[in-house]
Design a protein around this motif. Sequence first.
Motif, PDB file in Angstrom:
ATOM      1  N   THR A 531      -0.990 -25.163  44.597  1.00  0.00           N
ATOM      2  CA  THR A 531      -0.358 -25.911  43.504  1.00  0.00           C
ATOM      3  C   THR A 531      -1.323 -26.989  42.985  1.00  0.00           C
ATOM      4  N   HIS A 532      -1.582 -28.020  43.761  1.00  0.00           N
ATOM      5  CA  HIS A 532      -2.409 -29.138  43.289  1.00  0.00           C
ATOM      6  C   HIS A 532      -3.772 -28.682  42.764  1.00  0.00           C
ATOM      7  N   ALA A 533      -4.545 -28.032  43.611  1.00  0.00           N
ATOM      8  CA  ALA A 533      -5.941 -27.743  43.271  1.00  0.00           C
ATOM      9  C   ALA A 533      -6.062 -26.698  42.169  1.00  0.00           C
ATOM     10  N   THR A 534      -5.253 -25.652  42.216  1.00  0.00           N
ATOM     11  CA  THR A 534      -5.414 -24.575  41.234  1.00  0.00           C
ATOM     12  C   THR A 534      -4.905 -24.970  39.852  1.00  0.00           C
ATOM     13  N   ILE A 535      -4.012 -25.951  39.763  1.00  0.00           N
ATOM     14  CA  ILE A 535      -3.488 -26.370  38.465  1.00  0.00           C
ATOM     15  C   ILE A 535      -4.452 -27.300  37.726  1.00  0.00           C
ATOM     16  N   GLU A 536      -5.250 -28.095  38.446  1.00  0.00           N
ATOM     17  CA  GLU A 536      -6.104 -29.090  37.772  1.00  0.00           C
ATOM     18  C   GLU A 536      -7.026 -28.477  36.722  1.00  0.00           C
ATOM     19  N   PRO A 537      -7.660 -27.324  36.945  1.00  0.00           N
ATOM     20  CA  PRO A 537      -8.480 -26.744  35.872  1.00  0.00           C
ATOM     21  C   PRO A 537      -7.684 -26.428  34.605  1.00  0.00           C
ATOM     22  N   PHE A 538      -6.416 -26.089  34.738  1.00  0.00           N
ATOM     23  CA  PHE A 538      -5.579 -25.846  33.559  1.00  0.00           C
ATOM     24  C   PHE A 538      -5.391 -27.139  32.775  1.00  0.00           C
ATOM     25  N   VAL A 539      -5.186 -28.247  33.476  1.00  0.00           N
ATOM     26  CA  VAL A 539      -5.024 -29.538  32.807  1.00  0.00           C
ATOM     27  C   VAL A 539      -6.275 -29.857  31.989  1.00  0.00           C
ATOM     28  N   ILE A 540      -7.429 -29.653  32.595  1.00  0.00           N
ATOM     29  CA  ILE A 540      -8.693 -29.979  31.932  1.00  0.00           C
ATOM     30  C   ILE A 540      -8.928 -29.071  30.729  1.00  0.00           C
ATOM     31  N   ALA A 541      -8.782 -27.761  30.913  1.00  0.00           N
ATOM     32  CA  ALA A 541      -9.046 -26.807  29.830  1.00  0.00           C
ATOM     33  C   ALA A 541      -8.090 -27.012  28.664  1.00  0.00           C
ATOM     34  N   THR A 542      -6.838 -27.303  28.951  1.00  0.00           N
ATOM     35  CA  THR A 542      -5.859 -27.521  27.886  1.00  0.00           C
ATOM     36  C   THR A 542      -6.254 -28.698  27.022  1.00  0.00           C
ATOM     37  N   ASN A 543      -6.628 -29.810  27.633  1.00  0.00           N
ATOM     38  CA  ASN A 543      -6.986 -31.005  26.876  1.00  0.00           C
ATOM     39  C   ASN A 543      -8.304 -30.853  26.125  1.00  0.00           C
ATOM     40  N   ILE A 704       3.041 -15.257  27.390  1.00  0.00           N
ATOM     41  CA  ILE A 704       4.319 -15.676  27.965  1.00  0.00           C
ATOM     42  C   ILE A 704       4.258 -15.619  29.493  1.00  0.00           C
ATOM     43  N   GLU A 705       3.746 -14.516  30.032  1.00  0.00           N
ATOM     44  CA  GLU A 705       3.677 -14.365  31.482  1.00  0.00           C
ATOM     45  C   GLU A 705       2.771 -15.416  32.107  1.00  0.00           C
ATOM     46  N   SER A 706       1.626 -15.671  31.496  1.00  0.00           N
ATOM     47  CA  SER A 706       0.673 -16.634  32.061  1.00  0.00           C
ATOM     48  C   SER A 706       1.219 -18.052  32.001  1.00  0.00           C
ATOM     49  N   CYS A 707       1.848 -18.418  30.883  1.00  0.00           N
ATOM     50  CA  CYS A 707       2.424 -19.765  30.784  1.00  0.00           C
ATOM     51  C   CYS A 707       3.599 -19.929  31.737  1.00  0.00           C
ATOM     52  N   THR A 708       4.386 -18.875  31.908  1.00  0.00           N
ATOM     53  CA  THR A 708       5.491 -18.935  32.864  1.00  0.00           C
ATOM     54  C   THR A 708       4.969 -19.140  34.280  1.00  0.00           C
ATOM     55  N   THR A 709       3.913 -18.410  34.625  1.00  0.00           N
ATOM     56  CA  THR A 709       3.310 -18.546  35.961  1.00  0.00           C
ATOM     57  C   THR A 709       2.793 -19.960  36.178  1.00  0.00           C
ATOM     58  N   LEU A 710       2.147 -20.511  35.169  1.00  0.00           N
ATOM     59  CA  LEU A 710       1.612 -21.858  35.270  1.00  0.00           C
ATOM     60  C   LEU A 710       2.734 -22.885  35.456  1.00  0.00           C
ATOM     61  N   ILE A 711       3.775 -22.787  34.638  1.00  0.00           N
ATOM     62  CA  ILE A 711       4.877 -23.749  34.722  1.00  0.00           C
ATOM     63  C   ILE A 711       5.642 -23.583  36.033  1.00  0.00           C
ATOM     64  N   TRP A 712       5.871 -22.347  36.463  1.00  0.00           N
ATOM     65  CA  TRP A 712       6.518 -22.108  37.758  1.00  0.00           C
ATOM     66  C   TRP A 712       5.732 -22.785  38.879  1.00  0.00           C
ATOM     67  N   THR A 713       4.417 -22.622  38.878  1.00  0.00           N
ATOM     68  CA  THR A 713       3.571 -23.193  39.934  1.00  0.00           C
ATOM     69  C   THR A 713       3.649 -24.711  39.947  1.00  0.00           C
ATOM     70  N   ALA A 714       3.592 -25.315  38.756  1.00  0.00           N
ATOM     71  CA  ALA A 714       3.570 -26.772  38.658  1.00  0.00           C
ATOM     72  C   ALA A 714       4.934 -27.409  38.899  1.00  0.00           C
TER      73      ALA A 714
END
Length: 867
Positions: A531-543, A704-714
């Motif tokens: 959860t913590h470590a794998t989500i941080e790259p998404f935060v960076i890439a999104t911004n 849709i699937e990728s965003c759902t996976t991301l939100i589920w994880t976070a």
Amino acid sequence: MFGILGGGKGHKIKGTVVLMRKNVLDFNEIVSTANGGVLGVAGGLFGAANKVVGGIVDGATSVFSRNIALQLISATKTDGLGNGKVGKQTFLEKHLPTLPTLGDRQDAFNIYFEWDESFGIPGAFYIKNFMQAEFFLVSVTLEDIPNHGTIRFVCNSWVYNAKEYKKDRIFFANKTYIPNETPTPLVKYRKEELENLRGDGTGQRKESDRIYDYDVYNDLGNPDKSADLARPVLGGSSAYPYPRRGRTGRKATKRDPKSGTPTSDTYIPRDESFGHLKSSDFLTYGIKSLSQNVIPQFQSAFGLNAEFDKFDDVRGLFEGGLYLPTDVISKISPLPVLKEIFRTDGEQALKFPPPQAIKVSKSAWMTDEEFGREMLAGVNPCLIQRLQEFPPKSKLDSTVYGDQTSTITKEHLEINLGGLTVEEALNGNRLFILDHHDAVRPYLRKINDLPTAKSYATRTIPFVERRWAHRSHWLLNESLPHPRGDEFGAVSRVILPADQGAESTIWLLAKAYVVVNDSCYHQLMSHWLNTHATIEPFVIATNRHLSVLHPIYKLLLPHYRDTMNINGLARQSLINAGGIIEQSFLPGPFSVEMSSAVYKSWVFTDQALPADLIKRGMAIEDSSSPHGLRLPTEDYPYAADGPEIWATIKYGCKNTSFSTTSQMLLLHKIPNSKAFWKELVQVGHGDKKNEPWWAKMQTREEWIESCTTLIWTASALHAAVNFGQYPYGGYILNRPTQSRQFMPEIGSPEYDELAKNPQKVYSKTITGKNEALKDLTTTEVLSRHASDELYLGQRDGGEFWTFDKEPSEAFKRFGKRLAEIEDKISGRNKNSSLRNRNGPAQMPYTVLLPTSGEGLTFRGIPNSISI
């Protein structure tokens, strides 16, 4: 209230600016003033109230009026060069302290902008801060724009002195556009803002920066302080692959040019730290206080060899309190966050809240049924698998580790299968496995060489009859490295249940070794890595690639709240060399390195709940089911509640951001969207960039699937593995994090001692007193909700990201569906036929209930990984 003053040319648009001043609760100020231990921190809390910044008392509202200026930018009229017209600089005016919509500690001000028809409709604004200190800009509202109505700017950002920025700070109206639909006058400004957020990849970051960039985990070790504190760089190599974290640009250590110098004030982009706005900062700062002040006081009070002698000693932490020397308690109690966490009764008693695991029954944790139930409904419910081959095999390289196939035989199993053969039990979905073997075995020799760590690589096989964990239907397989070398395989033994004499304690100890492995796997892999470590790259890439105007940015932003903040704190105090995790968990200095080994097999698409359940054999695809899944084991609370949450998140993604009427159907053709995903894969998770399973993001369904996976994880996944930490792990006998000696052998003095005093031997084997107190105090902080936490289905200030009717209505339906799920889960918990819903410990499965109040509630799904 009216919005246009005067007539003809020279009209004025009235606006309301809401902001919050920097004040006593800004922990960045407290950290810099607290140099005297806990008492210094407490002094900082109260002393910072009177601090004068740069000689200007920014608390005076008149100062705001004279020193904050805005300029409107048109979304419909250009300056002749194709860019939106920029209006005249205008300062704040009257302070509005009684505005009914103001939140806690917020101030509102009038502002009037000159306007005429040639300016068009505002779509953005510049803001300049001429004060020395920063402030937090909450929102700006423009009223009654002719032929348009109200325009709302939701800002939620720190604004520093204008000299701190190379480009003026800009904010956009609360409306969404995919890039090719952005009004032409705003295109330049949208592009410039993204460039500001990316930076140029050089230099050391400072507090006021808003730059999102990537780096490897090179800041966990401290080789300049001690060679024992050196740690390998995680990320950027095949030996130690890892997700990327936010770049700070700190200088390299002297002894290792690849490692960054540790610091007590790690940079994160300023808006990722809400500072004085979130009461959770009391909790996150509390972690640092525990690490730097409280835990060393425990060590000083009890010495290095403190032990629990009997189980009542552990229960005494909650029932009678922990008696400390007067000087120790005086150094702990002044810090307000610790007063909230610990309950003090008397001058020297430090009393902890009782974990749910012992609230109803003091001994339920010892039962086989509770042991098994926690595999399905405990703090780590995502590892149990249906056994699909026998004997269980290893995926480790046999040329390195030899034959690691389990030594459990059919004869071991079939005496407890009620007349079934192993094949029949497998085909009937009756055999399961909790397998820690491959994660632990590569590090087991190193771990067992540590002075106070002794453990096994374990496989645990339950056979399900009418309920999950009948007492006699268990097998434990414990393995040690072969004394002649790894290539010779393992030395293993099989342990069966017993309920009398010394053998019953052997069985209890055998389960403890399993739970220690599970505690470590949970904390380092299920929780931190997945959860913590794998989500941080998404935060960076999104911004870096999705503008604040982008619908996907709006969709994902609430699920990033405070994640970089808590991750930065973890690198300082939790997972760093010599930090709390290394001190109190079995792998010690190899802890985070072990999570790197597990990351080698991490697959993003498998983080989707349906894919995860199917892969583990805990669900079967079934199109006739409402969620497309059928559970071989119906009484599996995580798998029963989770798919409903998953399906609702997917519904929310599909109908709020990916509706069929939107041009979001063409996302794969939009440069910004393609760049976001490409950089996420190739840089953010760069060590996995060549994996074939990454979605190509060429269809609406893939998004849709990728965003759902991301939100589920976070959100839900993190809730499932986080908020049960104290309820289960606060009672260290139930969920130990260390094993310090091997199983006693029959005929040895240790075995004789076990027969005479089983509780003392059990206590000496698992986590000791000092380490237990570290676990207890830390997990109590990490299991709490802040008073201003935002949960799934909620948005900051109640604001949705667009005023468009279709997605706004869909978001309301999303919230209603979550409320319905909450009622269903509560109903299941009352169903006495579902034994794993409560179990012997009488702990209803509540961590996937969407809502929660403040504090240690054992429930609630926050939007993001915020603690």
